[in-house]
Design an enzyme around this catalytic site. Structure first.
Site, mmCIF file in Angstrom:
data_model
loop_
_atom_site.group_PDB
_atom_site.id
_atom_site.type_symbol
_atom_site.label_atom_id
_atom_site.label_comp_id
_atom_site.label_asym_id
_atom_site.label_seq_id
_atom_site.Cartn_x
_atom_site.Cartn_y
_atom_site.Cartn_z
ATOM 1 N N LEU A 39 0.722 -1.182 -0.032
ATOM 2 C CA LEU A 39 0.093 0.016 -0.021
ATOM 3 C C LEU A 39 0.801 1.418 -0.060
ATOM 4 O O LEU A 39 1.787 1.463 0.665
ATOM 5 C CB LEU A 39 -0.935 0.080 1.181
ATOM 6 C CG LEU A 39 -1.781 -1.328 1.360
ATOM 7 C CD1 LEU A 39 -2.589 -1.301 2.779
ATOM 8 C CD2 LEU A 39 -2.828 -1.298 0.393
ATOM 9 N N CYS A 40 0.646 2.092 -1.030
ATOM 10 C CA CYS A 40 1.420 3.125 -0.845
ATOM 11 C C CYS A 40 0.486 4.704 -1.115
ATOM 12 O O CYS A 40 -0.763 4.444 -1.120
ATOM 13 C CB CYS A 40 2.265 3.090 -2.190
ATOM 14 S SG CYS A 40 1.522 2.997 -3.718
ATOM 15 N N ALA A 41 1.271 5.695 -1.458
ATOM 16 C CA ALA A 41 0.509 6.909 -1.769
ATOM 17 C C ALA A 41 0.141 7.079 -3.220
ATOM 18 O O ALA A 41 -0.919 7.161 -3.589
ATOM 19 C CB ALA A 41 1.290 8.256 -1.332
ATOM 20 N N THR A 74 6.478 1.779 -5.603
ATOM 21 C CA THR A 74 6.083 0.694 -4.971
ATOM 22 C C THR A 74 5.751 -0.314 -5.947
ATOM 23 O O THR A 74 6.300 -1.635 -5.875
ATOM 24 C CB THR A 74 4.562 0.901 -4.235
ATOM 25 O OG1 THR A 74 5.008 1.929 -3.376
ATOM 26 C CG2 THR A 74 4.139 -0.282 -3.450
ATOM 27 N N VAL A 108 -3.163 3.176 -0.680
ATOM 28 C CA VAL A 108 -3.622 2.959 0.452
ATOM 29 C C VAL A 108 -5.124 3.322 0.817
ATOM 30 O O VAL A 108 -5.948 2.240 1.767
ATOM 31 C CB VAL A 108 -2.834 3.785 1.678
ATOM 32 C CG1 VAL A 108 -3.245 5.204 1.543
ATOM 33 C CG2 VAL A 108 -3.020 3.178 3.070
#
Length: 101
Positions: free
Chosen positions: A7-9, A14, A39
């Site tokens: 999960l990332c921005a 990623t 996320v």
């Protein structure tokens, strides 16, 4: 087969880490599904994945997401900042699998 979601921005770096993790799993003969998403999609993905790894840029969400994840017997962990920065897919994969033991 274990299922890991990063999960990332935004997702660019990623996604590269996911590729490196998949390559490491393939080299070791480990059957695993690894994907990445923002996320904000956490609750949608909760039933599908076994463990959730937060990119360091969204680590502040760990406590909040772990409260939800624990209700489903799942975990949310933060990717080590150094491993994330160096795109060490092998180490991130090993850490994720160790959390699942």
């Amino acid at each position: 087969m274990k299922k890991i979601l990063l999960l990332c921005a935004a997702g660019m770096s990623t996604s590269l880490l996911v590729t490196k993790m998949k390559n490491s799993a393939k080299e070791k003969g480990i059957k695993v599904e690894i994907e990445a998403c923002p996320v904000e999609k956490f609750t949608d993905k909760l039933p599908i994945y076994d463990i959730f790894l937060l990119g360091p840029q969204v680590r502040f969400k760990q406590d909040e997401l772990n409260l939800i994840a624990k209700e489903h017997n799942k975990r949310v962990e933060v990717i080590n900042m150094m491993d994330y920065g160096t795109m060490n897919g092998k180490k991130v994969l090993e850490d994720a699998l160790n959390h699942l033991k």
